[in-house]
Design an enzyme around this catalytic site. Structure first.
Site, PDB file in Angstrom:
ATOM      1  N   ARG A 196       0.859  -1.185   0.000  1.00 62.45           N
ATOM      2  CA  ARG A 196       0.000   0.000   0.000  1.00 62.45           C
ATOM      3  C   ARG A 196       0.893   1.232   0.000  1.00 62.45           C
ATOM      4  O   ARG A 196       1.907   1.276   0.703  1.00 62.45           O
ATOM      5  CB  ARG A 196      -0.912   0.032   1.237  1.00 62.45           C
ATOM      6  CG  ARG A 196      -2.129  -0.880   1.165  1.00 62.45           C
ATOM      7  CD  ARG A 196      -3.132  -0.480   0.074  1.00 62.45           C
ATOM      8  NE  ARG A 196      -4.276  -1.379   0.002  1.00 62.45           N
ATOM      9  CZ  ARG A 196      -4.374  -2.442  -0.796  1.00 62.45           C
ATOM     10  NH1 ARG A 196      -3.382  -2.753  -1.611  1.00 62.45           N
ATOM     11  NH2 ARG A 196      -5.475  -3.178  -0.797  1.00 62.45           N
ATOM     12  N   ASP A 206       4.248  -0.457  -7.048  1.00 65.28           N
ATOM     13  CA  ASP A 206       2.966  -0.832  -7.664  1.00 65.28           C
ATOM     14  C   ASP A 206       1.833  -0.056  -7.009  1.00 65.28           C
ATOM     15  O   ASP A 206       0.687  -0.155  -7.449  1.00 65.28           O
ATOM     16  CB  ASP A 206       2.748  -2.346  -7.485  1.00 65.28           C
ATOM     17  CG  ASP A 206       1.518  -2.839  -8.235  1.00 65.28           C
ATOM     18  OD1 ASP A 206       1.353  -2.447  -9.413  1.00 65.28           O
ATOM     19  OD2 ASP A 206       0.709  -3.598  -7.651  1.00 65.28           O
ATOM     20  N   HIS A 223      -0.915  -0.380  -9.681  1.00 63.62           N
ATOM     21  CA  HIS A 223      -1.614  -1.300  -8.765  1.00 63.62           C
ATOM     22  C   HIS A 223      -2.135  -2.535  -9.516  1.00 63.62           C
ATOM     23  O   HIS A 223      -3.325  -2.846  -9.483  1.00 63.62           O
ATOM     24  CB  HIS A 223      -2.760  -0.569  -8.055  1.00 63.62           C
ATOM     25  CG  HIS A 223      -3.147  -1.216  -6.761  1.00 63.62           C
ATOM     26  ND1 HIS A 223      -3.528  -0.514  -5.653  1.00 63.62           N
ATOM     27  CD2 HIS A 223      -3.206  -2.518  -6.378  1.00 63.62           C
ATOM     28  CE1 HIS A 223      -3.819  -1.346  -4.662  1.00 63.62           C
ATOM     29  NE2 HIS A 223      -3.623  -2.573  -5.095  1.00 63.62           N
TER      30      HIS A 223
END
Ligand code: NAD
Length: 333
Positions: A235, A259, A296
């Site tokens: 995250r 990511d 992501h």
């Protein structure tokens, strides 16, 4: 049960529809993200299905409740985007997909390591312009290097086992060390500081919560080896991005594979190729040749999508049938 699926992407609509043949829910899809501005769309739907970049804050949840929603079915493992205390106060139940394919994210994390190390992102662009020079593309052997894994749950363990196959030494930090992993993969647990000090590559796999927010800050970056590679597929909020940029500018951090990004909501997952990028921090990150950003997509494999769809629809069926919700998430007391 009638379900309004927010933030639907082309890659998941057909998978959800196919999985639903077994469950028979009444699925409606909208592409808009779920926020307080769009929550009223769900009026009359007992269940809303949300994705990782929707924003389920107190106002959004209050509007959902007023519209008759009883269940929030997350199509994600992470639930940091839901105000759980407010959901509990409003008696809104929240379910998630805790596990769908740890391999999807783990393999993406290792893909980022290899891309940055062997500069595959740069080589791809060069060769397409008929520039076959090798200057500036020197990498390093992964074999024998030390990789620090922060968080050895499902995904972190999968990363450890892949890297052991490469012949890396694996250090780990977790509030609940996994003794089985330590034995099976010769993973050495220690303090966060030792991991920072001794790792050539550091990969983040803890959830985002108040304890892990900015776990990578100025002090953490300063205690890492010069030239270290930092990978974040967990995250964005785990890293203080401004600190990371300073450490990249000084050359202390050698590579970053991201990511996820702190301010990804409203940017990642969407085509902004016709827009002017308004986020100066993201814009700066994208100028570094030794930074590799993906949008992501760690979870984005066929197997993971099929598992997400199945578990999400099963979670809803459990609720509808009055069964115990095995994948319910609760506010931390
Ligand atoms: P998991 O729950 O199996 O593992 C998390 C590990 O972190 C556990 O071992 C836990 O003990 C440890 N941990 C928790 N708090 C900690 C702390 N304060 N300090 C040290 N260790 C701590 O979760 P997982 O399935 O491995 O997923 C990890 C994270 O990956 C998720 O929380 C999610 O944010 C992220 N994720 C990203 C994608 C993607 O597409 N990029 C997809 C799925 C999950």
């Amino acid at each position: 049960m009638n379900i309004l699926v927010f933030d639907t992407h082309s890659f998941e609509k057909s998978v959800l529809t196919l999985a639903n043949e077994k469950f028979g829910h009444d699925l409606r899809f909208v592409e808009t993200r779920l926020t307080k501005e769009t929550a009223a769309l769900a009026s009359g739907f007992r269940c809303v299905c949300a994705f990782a970049n929707d924003r389920l804050d107190q106002e959004c949840l209050t509007i959902l409740k007023a519209g008759g929603t009883e269940l929030i079915a997350l199509r994600s493992a992470g639930f940091n985007h839901v105000d759980l205390p407010s959901a509990a106060r409003l008696n809104l139940r929240v379910v998630r997909v805790p596990e769908y394919s740890p391999y999807s994210v783990a393999e993406h994390a290792v893909g980022m390591m290899l891309t940055l190390n062997r500069k595959l992102h740069r080589a791809f662009n060069r060769v397409r312009e008929f520039n076959f020079s090798l200057d500036g593309l020197v990498g390093f052997d992964m074999h024998g290097k030390t990789v620090g894994i922060i968080g050895t749950g499902r995904i972190g363990s999968a990363v450890a086992s892949i890297l052991r196959g490469f012949g890396c030494n694996v250090l780990a930090y977790d509030i609940a060390p996994n003794e089985e992993l330590a034995k099976a993969c010769d993973v050495k647990y220690g303090s966060l500081n030792d991991l920072f000090k001794n790792s050539h590559i550091i990969s983040l796999h803890v959830p985002l919560n108040p304890k892990t927010h900015h776990i990578i800050d100025d002090a953490a970056l300063a205690s890492m080896q010069k030239g270290v590679m930092l990978i974040n597929t967990s995250r964005g909020g785990l890293i203080d991005t401004k600190s990371l940029i300073s450490a990249l500018k000084s050359g202390h951090i050698g590579f970053a594979g991201l990511d996820v990004y702190e301010e990804e909501q409203g940017v990642f997952f969407e085509d902004h190729s016709q827009d002017l990028l308004q986020d100066d921090i993201l814009a700066r990150l994208l100028t570094f040749p030794n930074v590799f950003v993906t949008s992501h997509q760690g979870f984005l494999t066929q197997e993971a999508l099929a598992n997400i769809a199945h578990t999400t629809l099963e979670n809803v069926l459990d609720f509808e049938s009055g069964r115990a919700l095995k994948n319910e998430v609760h506010a931390q007391r």
